[in-house]
Structures are given as C-alpha cells and as structure tokens.
Scaffold this motif. Structure first.
Motif, PDB file in Angstrom:
ATOM      1  N   GLY A   8       4.575   6.456   5.971  1.00  0.00           N
ATOM      2  CA  GLY A   8       3.423   6.167   5.117  1.00  0.00           C
ATOM      3  C   GLY A   8       2.391   5.248   5.729  1.00  0.00           C
ATOM      4  O   GLY A   8       1.442   4.866   5.056  1.00  0.00           O
ATOM      5  N   ASP A  32       0.335   9.436  14.258  1.00  0.00           N
ATOM      6  CA  ASP A  32       0.036   8.407  13.252  1.00  0.00           C
ATOM      7  C   ASP A  32      -1.054   7.453  13.723  1.00  0.00           C
ATOM      8  O   ASP A  32      -1.312   6.433  13.091  1.00  0.00           O
ATOM      9  CB  ASP A  32       1.302   7.623  12.890  1.00  0.00           C
ATOM     10  CG  ASP A  32       1.931   6.924  14.097  1.00  0.00           C
ATOM     11  OD1 ASP A  32       1.638   7.322  15.239  1.00  0.00           O
ATOM     12  OD2 ASP A  32       2.729   5.985  13.890  1.00  0.00           O
ATOM     13  N   SER A  54     -11.141   4.853   7.229  1.00  0.00           N
ATOM     14  CA  SER A  54      -9.838   4.705   6.584  1.00  0.00           C
ATOM     15  C   SER A  54      -9.710   5.643   5.387  1.00  0.00           C
ATOM     16  O   SER A  54     -10.681   5.918   4.685  1.00  0.00           O
ATOM     17  CB  SER A  54      -9.630   3.260   6.126  1.00  0.00           C
ATOM     18  OG  SER A  54     -10.573   2.917   5.122  1.00  0.00           O
ATOM     19  N   ALA A  56      -6.332   5.494   3.730  1.00  0.00           N
ATOM     20  CA  ALA A  56      -5.097   5.036   3.100  1.00  0.00           C
ATOM     21  C   ALA A  56      -5.377   4.291   1.796  1.00  0.00           C
ATOM     22  O   ALA A  56      -6.477   3.790   1.571  1.00  0.00           O
ATOM     23  CB  ALA A  56      -4.335   4.116   4.050  1.00  0.00           C
ATOM     24  N   ASP A  57      -4.374   4.221   0.934  1.00  0.00           N
ATOM     25  CA  ASP A  57      -4.502   3.464  -0.311  1.00  0.00           C
ATOM     26  C   ASP A  57      -4.700   1.977  -0.034  1.00  0.00           C
ATOM     27  O   ASP A  57      -5.467   1.302  -0.719  1.00  0.00           O
ATOM     28  CB  ASP A  57      -3.252   3.656  -1.177  1.00  0.00           C
ATOM     29  CG  ASP A  57      -3.075   5.092  -1.618  1.00  0.00           C
ATOM     30  OD1 ASP A  57      -4.084   5.809  -1.719  1.00  0.00           O
ATOM     31  OD2 ASP A  57      -1.923   5.505  -1.857  1.00  0.00           O
ATOM     32  N   CYS A  59      -5.525  -0.890   3.018  1.00  0.00           N
ATOM     33  CA  CYS A  59      -6.064  -1.069   4.367  1.00  0.00           C
ATOM     34  C   CYS A  59      -5.781  -2.494   4.830  1.00  0.00           C
ATOM     35  O   CYS A  59      -6.270  -3.448   4.222  1.00  0.00           O
ATOM     36  CB  CYS A  59      -7.562  -0.810   4.392  1.00  0.00           C
ATOM     37  SG  CYS A  59      -8.037   0.836   3.831  1.00  0.00           S
ATOM     38  N   LYS A  77       3.058  -3.153   1.877  1.00  0.00           N
ATOM     39  CA  LYS A  77       3.135  -2.055   0.915  1.00  0.00           C
ATOM     40  C   LYS A  77       3.820  -2.495  -0.371  1.00  0.00           C
ATOM     41  O   LYS A  77       3.346  -2.231  -1.480  1.00  0.00           O
ATOM     42  CB  LYS A  77       3.896  -0.875   1.533  1.00  0.00           C
ATOM     43  CG  LYS A  77       3.191  -0.220   2.701  1.00  0.00           C
ATOM     44  CD  LYS A  77       4.102   0.747   3.446  1.00  0.00           C
ATOM     45  CE  LYS A  77       4.632   1.851   2.558  1.00  0.00           C
ATOM     46  NZ  LYS A  77       5.500   2.790   3.315  1.00  0.00           N
TER      47      LYS A  77
END
Length: 252
Positions: A8, A32, A54, A56-57, A59, A77
């Motif tokens: 993720g 990745d 970006s 992603a949820d 950053c 996370k």
C-alpha cells in the motif's frame, strides 16, 4: 537511500538536475517507485511537483537522506486510520539533532512552546484541506532570497486555514546528519527567511521577537548577535516590501 517495499506504499521521486543521467536500474525496475523529472528550481518547487503527482490517500513528505523502515511507514498509515478527523499529522524522527518534542500527543492549532516542524515529519490526507496545501516557493533552499523556513510557512498556512493538525509522538524515520536548524548558520539568506517567517507569523510583535531570536541564535553559537539581528531584520523588510508570505495561502 533505501526505500523499503511496504504493502500500500508507493514512492514519488521528483528529480531536479537530472540532465544526461539515466535512472538507476535498481529504481527503474521497481513498480512502487515513480520518477518524475523536473526542470524547476528550488526545494519548495520540487516538493510541490511531487505533491502534484501524488495519488495516495496519505502523502508523507521526504528528503533524500533519510532511513525508512517498514514499521515507521506502517505507523504513519495506522495513525491516520485511528484518527479519521486529522487532516495533517506531525511525527518525530531520530538523529543527530536530538530534537526536543512535546511530551504527549497534542493539537497544533496553538503551537507548544519551542515547537518547530521539519518537512519530513509532515504527512497530509490528500482528500482534505491539507491535501490542497503547497509549499510557498518564495521560501526554501534554491529560492531567490529566503533559503529556509519553508516548513514553518507550510504549517503556518495550514493553521490559519483551520486545517486539523495534530502532533503524534511516533518516530517514523531517522536522519543521521544535522538539519539546517541545528547547524552553524553561515548563509545570511537562511536568517532572511527566518525573519520573513517571524514577520508573517507574528506581525504585531515581530519587532520584539526578532531581537529575541537573534539573542537565542547567538547564545547557541550558531551566529553572532548583531549579524543575525541585521539579517533577520533584512528578511522581514524584504517580505514586507514584496508582499511575500502574505495571507494568500499557498494552495493548488
């Protein structure tokens, strides 16, 4: 710099000074890692370029001389998962600076005494007001006159926009060298930036705060009192005359 594989997690490398240089194979074959070549000048421009790419949820800001671990990235996370109301989080790092942090988790709407933020401690929720923030490109190494304080200005803009910002006493990375805020200051434009930040952060009391800052820098051995007082004041005047860092909040 080691970029550990974590489920993720993806990495964006915004690459300045790339002309005539090939992407290292150890990075090119990673699915990745996204490498974005960038022609702009300055650290703040480079960071903004990475933010623009970006998806992603969450950053997490980075520098190119850090040590990351799976557990540190997982902690970022997990912190956002446990705190869905938080738009921007400030974490901790370990290293030669021996930086002092608040004793416990706290809101940063009002800054704890002595608190300052380093860029690679910052993570933002992209789908929030914090995700729209960008670094003020008049500040930071590579800018015209103000070679520091981009971190402080980012946090200042976030707080004034009412972004939900919170400090978490969680170590997420290691930085083995000294950061700008801990080294002896031999570049007057670093002090110009600090003076400009003080002006924008405390406009009504900046004329009192600048001599106090000069005294503290002299006491820590980072520079002389009168030299720092002159450069701090010059930076404040430069920002005032040119409207730099004003409340036009740097957003995409």
């Amino acid at each position: 710099m080691d970029l550990p594989r974590v489920d993720g997690v993806g990495y964006i490398v915004s690459w300045q000074d790339h002309r005539g240089v090939l992407v290292p194979q150890e990075l090119a074959r990673r699915d990745d890692i996204e490498i974005v070549r960038f022609e702009g000048c300055g650290v703040s421009c480079n960071r903004n370029n990475a933010l623009e790419h970006s998806t992603a949820d969450i950053c997490l800001m980075a520098d190119d001389d850090l040590v990351y671990t799976v557990s540190g990235l997982e902690a970022v996370k997990a912190t956002f998962e446990r705190n869905p109301e938080v738009e921007m989080a400030s974490f901790m790092y370990e290293g030669a600076d021996n930086k002092v942090y608040p004793d416990k988790e706290c809101d940063l709407a009002v800054l704890p005494k002595g608190f300052y933020q380093t860029t690679f401690e910052i993570a933002v929720r992209r789908d929030s007001r914090a995700g729209d923030l960008r670094f003020d490109e008049d500040f930071g190494p590579g800018s015209a006159k103000l070679h520091a304080a981009e971190d402080e200005m980012f946090l200042l803009h976030a707080r004034r926009l009412g972004v939900k910002v919170r400090f978490f006493p969680v170590i997420i990375t290691r930085h083995d060298g000294l950061t700008t805020g801990s080294r002896k200051i031999d570049n007057p434009y670093v002090l110009w930036a600090t003076g400009a930040y003080i002006l924008r952060g405390w406009p009504l009391t900046s004329f009192l705060r600048i001599p106090v800052k000069a005294f503290r820098l002299a006491s820590s051995g980072q520079c002389s009192f009168f030299g720092s007082l002159l450069s701090l004041s010059a930076g404040a005047v430069y920002a005032l005359v040119n409207g730099i860092g004003k409340a036009r909040f740097y957003q995409r």
